[in-house]
Every structure is written in C-alpha cells, then in structure tokens.
Motif scaffolding. Sequence first.
Motif, short mmCIF file in Angstrom:
data_model
loop_
_atom_site.label_atom_id
_atom_site.label_comp_id
_atom_site.label_asym_id
_atom_site.label_seq_id
_atom_site.Cartn_x
_atom_site.Cartn_y
_atom_site.Cartn_z
N LEU A 27 0.35 -1.30 0.00
CA LEU A 27 -0.05 -0.24 0.00
C LEU A 27 0.67 1.24 -0.33
O LEU A 27 0.23 1.76 -0.98
N VAL A 39 -4.06 0.10 -5.15
CA VAL A 39 -5.11 0.66 -3.28
C VAL A 39 -5.97 -0.69 -3.10
O VAL A 39 -5.86 -0.71 -1.93
N TRP A 40 -7.03 -0.39 -4.30
CA TRP A 40 -8.00 -0.73 -3.13
C TRP A 40 -8.28 -2.59 -3.52
O TRP A 40 -8.70 -2.76 -2.44
N GLY B 46 -9.94 8.68 1.71
CA GLY B 46 -9.58 8.02 -0.01
C GLY B 46 -8.11 7.04 0.15
O GLY B 46 -8.36 7.05 1.20
N ALA B 47 -8.46 7.09 -1.28
CA ALA B 47 -7.46 6.09 -1.04
C ALA B 47 -5.72 6.02 -0.38
O ALA B 47 -4.89 5.42 -0.05
N GLU B 48 -5.57 7.29 -0.69
CA GLU B 48 -3.72 7.23 -0.10
C GLU B 48 -4.06 7.85 1.34
O GLU B 48 -2.91 7.29 1.56
N LEU B 50 -6.12 6.36 3.33
CA LEU B 50 -5.47 4.87 4.10
C LEU B 50 -4.62 3.68 3.88
O LEU B 50 -4.61 3.40 4.89
N ALA B 51 -4.52 3.86 2.89
CA ALA B 51 -3.30 3.20 2.38
C ALA B 51 -2.06 4.40 2.97
O ALA B 51 -1.46 2.99 4.13
#
Lengths: 57, 512
Positions: A27, A39-40, B46-48, B50-51
């Motif tokens: 990630l 990422v998803w 968003g994705a960033e 959460l990552a």
Amino acid sequence: MRKHLQKHKSSIYAGTFALMTLVPIGLYYAAQLEASSVVWTLLGLVISANLLVLWVR
Amino acid sequence: MAFVLALLPIILILFLMVGLRWGAARAGAAGYLAALVIAFLFFGAGAEVLAFAHTRALLLTLDVLLIIWAAFLLYRVVDEAGAIEIIGQALPRLTADRGMQALVIGWVFATFLQGVGGFGVPVAVIAPILIGLNFSPLVAVIIPSIGHGWAVTFGSLGSSFNALMAATGLPAEILAGPAAWFLGLAGLISGFMVAYAAGGWSAVRRLWWPVLFLGTFMGFVQYLVATTAGLWTIAAFVAGLAGLTISFPLALRYRGQRNLNPGSKALSGRVLVLALAGYVILVTIILAVQLVPAIRHALDGFHIRAYFPEVQTALGYVTPAGPGRDLALLRHTGSLLAYASLVTFGLYWATGQYHPGAAGRIVGGTVQKVLSSSVSIASMVTMAVIMENAGMTDTLARGLAEGVGIAFPAIAPWIGALGAFMTGSNTNSNVVFGALQMRTAELLGYPIAIILAGQTAGAALASVLAPTKVVVGASTAGMAGREGEIMRHLFAYIGLLVAFISILTVLVVWLL
C-alpha cells in the motif's frame, strides 16, 4: 461452511495477520505511485481477511 | 452526527466484546471494518489516506507486538523449566500468617509476574497457590487480580507503556514520571485492599505497616526505574523483584503460629537462583544495552522506518508529512527479550532443566498464545490510525471537549478504564484512546502527561476486570461459569481504585 472454517481458525488468524503486515508495504508504494486501483485491490484483500475473522467463532 | 459516526467503531467493539462476549480478534476485525467504511463514506478518506494509514499502523503494530511476542517467549522458556513453580513453592514457606501470605504472594509476587509476563499470568499462577493455602476460590482469584493491576502499564516488560508512547508519539521522558506516580499510589491502595480481602479490617490494622512499607518501596522503585533513561521496560519487574527481596525479612516478622509444611524439604538456594536466572539475564542484557554505548551503537545498525507525505481527506482534514514509528530492530525491547530468551534457554538446557521436546512446546505454546492477540492488536491499531488520519479522532476529541469541558480530567481515567474493560488490555486501551485523550487535553489546555497518566492508570487497573482475564482466573480456580460472581466482587475494589485515580488526576491538573 462456518463449522469447516472453525477447524481452520488458527490458519485464518495467521493468514489475516500475515496480510495485515505484508499488504501495508504494498500500500505504501502503491499510494506513492498514486495507483488507486492497486490500493483498492490490496485493501480488498485485507478487508476480505478481516471478514473471515469476523465469520469464524 | 459526525461525533456519533466517529464513535461507532469504539461502541461496536464495546458492544461485541461485553454484550455479545466476542473475542478481541473478532471484535477488533469488526471495529477495523467499521472504521474503514465510516472513514471512507462519511469522513472523505480516500485511497491515499487509507493506504498510508495502514502503513503507519503496521509500524505501530510491530512496535507493540515485538515486545508482546518476546515477553511471552521468555515467560514460556522460564516456565517450561519449572522456574515459576519453584518461585511459587518458595513463597508460602516464608510465613503462616494468612494476611502476610496474601500480601507476599497475591500482591508482591503478582507484581513480579506481571512485570515479566502479564497476559493473565499472575492470576493463573497465583490463584491455585492460594487455594492450596486454604483461601476460598473466590478470594484466591480476587487477591491477585487486585494485586497486579497497578503493575500492568509497566508490566509485560513495558508493552502497554510502549503502546501509549506509540499512539501519542510522546517520549518516555514526558510520560513515564506521572504514570509511575499515579500507578505507585494505586499500588499502595491495592496492598491495603489485598490485606482487606484476605482478612478484613483486622488484617488491615495488623498489617498496615508492612503494606505501607512494601507499597511505598515498590512504588518508589517503579518510579525510579521508569524515569531512568530507557529502563521503563523493566520498571514493574524491578519493583516486583525489589518487593520480593524486602518481603523475605518482613515475612519473617509475621511468621504466624502454625508449623509450615512439616516434614517438607526446604528449597535450596541454588534451585532458587537458577529459577530466577532468566530474569537476571534479562536485566543484565537491558542494562548492558542502555549503559554501554559501544553495545548500544553496535545494535543500532538495522532500522525499519518510512517517511510519509502530507495527506488530506475530502473534508479537508490534514495529516502532516513526517516519519512514522522508527524501529531500531536489533536494540528494540522485543529483541532484547528474545536475546534473553535464547541465553536462558541455553542455560536451562545445559543444566538439564528441560524434558525432551521442550523447545517445541515453548514455541508452540508461544505461537498459540500470541496469535489471537496479534490479530486483535493489528486490527485495533489499524482502526485507531485510520480514525486518527481520517479526522475521526479529532471529531471525537472536539465533541468531548465541548461536551464535558472542565470535567474532562475526572473522566479521562474512566475512558481508559472503559477501553481496557472492553478490549481486555491496557495496551489496546492506550492504542484506541491514547491519541484521543491527548488531542482532547490539547484542545482544553490540560497538561497532556497528566491526562495520559490518568488514561493508562485507569486502563491498567480496570484491565483486571476484563471478561477475558476473569475467565482465565475463574478457570484456574475451578470457578468456571461463576465469572459474574468474580466480576461483581472485583468491581467494588477496581471501581474505588479508578475513582481514586480520577480524583488524583483532577487534583494534579488543578495544582498545575
């Protein structure tokens, strides 16, 4: 199905723990490369593993 | 509405663990999933965001788990050689006075066991010993439960305290002093409670002096070690060991009337020294690394670290750029514990203390014991970091600051206690609530170190009430199915202790 999973509780816990330690490394790099789909996908893996833990008594 | 949504993952864990009696691993998974969904749908993570939250969480998780894994490994190495049993056998021989037995075994020895092991070990080891000394099963569970709570934060070789530092990003120099003071005072009161549980007010009146002396001495030793650079890992352990040392001459003054174990063979000094060897080795290694710069430097070579860029949610909450938790792997406390485990194993193996297959049982027992807690800690730490990076913790802190305002110092220890009760551990409570308590204290202008001392002290004391620990105590005392009875009795003692910490937090905040 649930009883079958119950027999493999330790393996499910070990697999989930492995995913929760290995996936964040992927990630980190995926987020730096702004690869949202990666990422998803990786988040989907961790979510699925945690859903399994939820399911096993 | 935002406040309720931000609170939902925590409430969910509480409901699942207490209401539905789920284990920490399942409840943690539910809390993690809830935090993830809420952060994404309602807080614009968003994705960033959460990552990077997952990667930050990984570093924190490893930091906490390395100690837990290795601490339990050392305990198994020592226990497999029969050393814990030998120490447990030696103590009842000191005195026939029941109150003094309760103090030495249920308070001082429980502190020592919490210092080196934790994870419910004090109650599991001590309850059967007390039952063997004719204490009722209920009292045999109650006494070590009260007796070890004060040592939980700096116990298990500092894993809960390490979690507090990891969750808040604050160093030991700021956090250790107030936490050690609060816990030391709670420890003194715990001693009086142990005497009361063993023999009522007459025991308290008769034994007030040894309680006062032992409590002050152990509390002071814990404070001294916790605030000495880098030694917080062994603060509760050294306090317990110092307490045990002082207990010997003290117990001789309260020997009682009865002839102890007539005809039984006394344990030799060599056997006792060998039983304690694992912990002597651990202290030697920790002191060598802390005090000898050459060793410290030699072990400083391998770090796990990551730098995180600034990220922002769709609602505008910003997590600033910066490094994550830096893990100096070779001189991490967990690694020092692992070195001590290896050396101790070698010593016991060379002196013929193990039965065949010991190594397999040690590793198997350790993995079995830590696997479930590893999953729960990983999910709860990740949940806490997602909440923090998504602005959910900030929302909760602002809500708390507005809602309780000046009453916050009184409530902070109860929040910690609630967290420990619901998650079954001081470590988890510090992970889940550490950042929230810090942020709320910042917003209200209260001294952060004092509020966090209240958090971890409340959590440490209430962790003994957690259903998971009570179940362990009940099963070892032959009280399976009577956990509710144990919890009802314990609640009165622990409620008083947390109330004391609450008043103490208010007083110190007011004085500062």
